[in-house]
Scaffold this motif. Structure first.
Motif, short mmCIF file in Angstrom:
data_model
loop_
_atom_site.label_atom_id
_atom_site.label_comp_id
_atom_site.label_asym_id
_atom_site.label_seq_id
_atom_site.Cartn_x
_atom_site.Cartn_y
_atom_site.Cartn_z
N HIS A 54 0.85 -1.19 0.00
CA HIS A 54 0.00 0.00 0.00
C HIS A 54 0.89 1.24 0.00
O HIS A 54 1.98 1.22 0.56
CB HIS A 54 -0.87 0.08 1.27
CG HIS A 54 -1.71 -1.12 1.52
ND1 HIS A 54 -2.38 -1.33 2.70
CD2 HIS A 54 -1.99 -2.20 0.74
CE1 HIS A 54 -3.04 -2.47 2.64
NE2 HIS A 54 -2.82 -3.02 1.46
N GLN A 72 -4.66 1.92 -1.07
CA GLN A 72 -4.39 0.62 -1.67
C GLN A 72 -5.27 0.39 -2.89
O GLN A 72 -6.40 0.88 -2.95
CB GLN A 72 -4.59 -0.50 -0.65
CG GLN A 72 -6.02 -0.80 -0.29
CD GLN A 72 -6.11 -1.87 0.79
OE1 GLN A 72 -6.24 -1.58 1.98
NE2 GLN A 72 -6.05 -3.12 0.39
N ARG A 73 -4.74 -0.35 -3.83
CA ARG A 73 -5.53 -0.70 -5.02
C ARG A 73 -6.52 -1.76 -4.61
O ARG A 73 -6.14 -2.81 -4.10
CB ARG A 73 -4.61 -1.27 -6.09
CG ARG A 73 -3.82 -0.23 -6.78
CD ARG A 73 -3.44 -0.72 -8.15
NE ARG A 73 -4.39 -0.24 -9.12
CZ ARG A 73 -4.08 0.66 -10.06
NH1 ARG A 73 -2.88 1.14 -10.17
NH2 ARG A 73 -5.00 1.06 -10.91
N GLN A 74 -7.80 -1.46 -4.85
CA GLN A 74 -8.85 -2.44 -4.54
C GLN A 74 -9.14 -3.27 -5.79
O GLN A 74 -9.53 -4.42 -5.72
CB GLN A 74 -10.09 -1.69 -4.07
CG GLN A 74 -11.17 -2.57 -3.54
CD GLN A 74 -12.30 -1.74 -2.95
OE1 GLN A 74 -12.07 -0.80 -2.22
NE2 GLN A 74 -13.51 -2.08 -3.28
N SER A 75 -8.98 -2.65 -6.95
CA SER A 75 -9.15 -3.30 -8.25
C SER A 75 -8.38 -2.43 -9.24
O SER A 75 -7.91 -1.35 -8.86
CB SER A 75 -10.64 -3.36 -8.62
OG SER A 75 -11.09 -2.08 -8.98
N PRO A 76 -8.25 -2.84 -10.49
CA PRO A 76 -7.51 -1.99 -11.43
C PRO A 76 -8.07 -0.57 -11.51
O PRO A 76 -7.32 0.39 -11.72
CB PRO A 76 -7.66 -2.73 -12.76
CG PRO A 76 -7.83 -4.16 -12.37
CD PRO A 76 -8.60 -4.15 -11.08
N ASP A 77 -9.36 -0.42 -11.31
CA ASP A 77 -9.99 0.91 -11.46
C ASP A 77 -10.16 1.67 -10.15
O ASP A 77 -10.45 2.86 -10.16
CB ASP A 77 -11.41 0.75 -12.04
CG ASP A 77 -11.37 0.45 -13.52
OD1 ASP A 77 -10.29 0.60 -14.12
OD2 ASP A 77 -12.42 0.05 -14.05
N VAL A 79 -9.11 2.76 -6.18
CA VAL A 79 -8.15 2.88 -5.07
C VAL A 79 -8.94 3.19 -3.81
O VAL A 79 -9.86 4.03 -3.81
CB VAL A 79 -7.11 4.00 -5.36
CG1 VAL A 79 -6.40 4.43 -4.08
CG2 VAL A 79 -6.08 3.50 -6.38
N TYR A 80 -8.60 2.47 -2.75
CA TYR A 80 -9.28 2.63 -1.46
C TYR A 80 -8.36 3.36 -0.49
O TYR A 80 -7.20 2.98 -0.31
CB TYR A 80 -9.63 1.22 -0.93
CG TYR A 80 -10.29 1.22 0.42
CD1 TYR A 80 -11.62 1.59 0.56
CD2 TYR A 80 -9.59 0.81 1.55
CE1 TYR A 80 -12.23 1.59 1.80
CE2 TYR A 80 -10.20 0.80 2.79
CZ TYR A 80 -11.52 1.19 2.91
OH TYR A 80 -12.12 1.18 4.14
N ALA A 107 -3.41 7.93 -6.78
CA ALA A 107 -4.41 7.09 -7.46
C ALA A 107 -4.52 7.50 -8.94
O ALA A 107 -4.53 6.65 -9.83
CB ALA A 107 -5.76 7.24 -6.77
N HIS A 110 -1.79 6.30 -10.99
CA HIS A 110 -1.88 4.86 -11.27
C HIS A 110 -3.11 4.54 -12.09
O HIS A 110 -3.57 3.40 -12.11
CB HIS A 110 -1.85 4.07 -9.96
CG HIS A 110 -0.48 4.01 -9.37
ND1 HIS A 110 0.10 5.08 -8.73
CD2 HIS A 110 0.47 3.03 -9.40
CE1 HIS A 110 1.33 4.75 -8.35
NE2 HIS A 110 1.57 3.53 -8.76
N ALA A 112 -6.23 5.07 -11.78
CA ALA A 112 -7.50 4.65 -11.18
C ALA A 112 -8.61 5.54 -11.75
O ALA A 112 -8.35 6.66 -12.20
CB ALA A 112 -7.43 4.81 -9.67
#
Ligand SMILES: CC(C)(COP(=O)(O)OP(=O)(O)OC[C@H]1O[C@@H](n2cnc3c(N)ncnc32)[C@H](O)[C@@H]1OP(=O)(O)O)[C@@H](O)C(=O)NCCC(=O)NCCS
Length: 159
Positions: A54, A72-77, A79-80, A107, A110, A112
């Motif tokens: 993270h 943190q990346r929760q999925s490719p799209d 960010v949490y 985010a 990256h 998101a």
């Protein structure tokens, strides 16, 4: 003294990260909380892993770390963001916003499309910070950890 600045912590910072994170958990949840007790028992390898997995942004005031937010990346799209926190003495100056902005910029960098987070429905200060940056409350819950009672989900489109 220069104004507090946001810095991203790297793996080599794991000791100061551990101290800061446990300080934040103690302040917000207390030392009897399950999450605090779990992280209190983290090994060096676990703290390092957290910093690899993270992005952690800290607020540096002089030579002291006084604020933190995790992303943190929760999925490719998606960010949490989690655990926005400032030392009590540093609050009321809009510094929380600087931490959220750093995480949202990360985010975006990256690629998101959405940044999401959970916040206690009654936490007017935190909600105020997020709302000012364009976050809005959305239906349902999200996030890698189990939701606590009374939390709402907020999200911001960045894509
Ligand atoms: C949440 C937190 C990081 C915000 O700290 P901060 O940046 O010092 O917040 P501020 O008091 O400067 O408020 C920032 C903005 O939110 C808004 N705000 C503050 N209190 C508010 C309230 N009660 N109602 C609505 N909006 C409010 C204001 O508009 C303010 O903007 P301004 O600078 O234009 O006045 C800090 O209070 C904290 O660490 N709290 C404990 C941990 C926590 O609750 N984290 C959130 C987890 S989701």
């Amino acid at each position: 003294m220069s104004a507090p600045a946001v810095t991203r912590l790297v793996e080599a910072d794991w000791r100061v990260f551990a101290t800061l994170r446990l300080r934040a958990l103690t302040d917000t949840l207390g030392t009897g909380d399950r999450q605090y007790l779990e992280e209190l028992a983290f090994t060096a390898a676990q703290w390092r892993r957290r910093l690899r997995a993270h992005a952690q942004f800290a607020l540096l005031s002089g030579d002291e770390l006084v604020g933190l937010i995790g992303a943190q990346r929760q999925s490719p799209d998606v960010v949490y963001l989690y655990s926005l926190w400032l030392e009590p003495g540093m609050r009321g100056r809009g510094l929380g916003r600087d931490l959220v902005i750093a995480a949202v910029d990360w985010a975006r960098g990256h690629r998101a499309r959405v940044v999401t987070l959970r916040v206690d429905a009654d936490n007017a200060t935190a909600r105020g910070v997020y709302e000012q940056l364009g976050f809005g409350v959305v239906e349902g819950t999200t996030g890698p950890r189990e939701a606590r009672a009374n939390e709402v989900t907020m999200s911001l489109s960045v894509g």
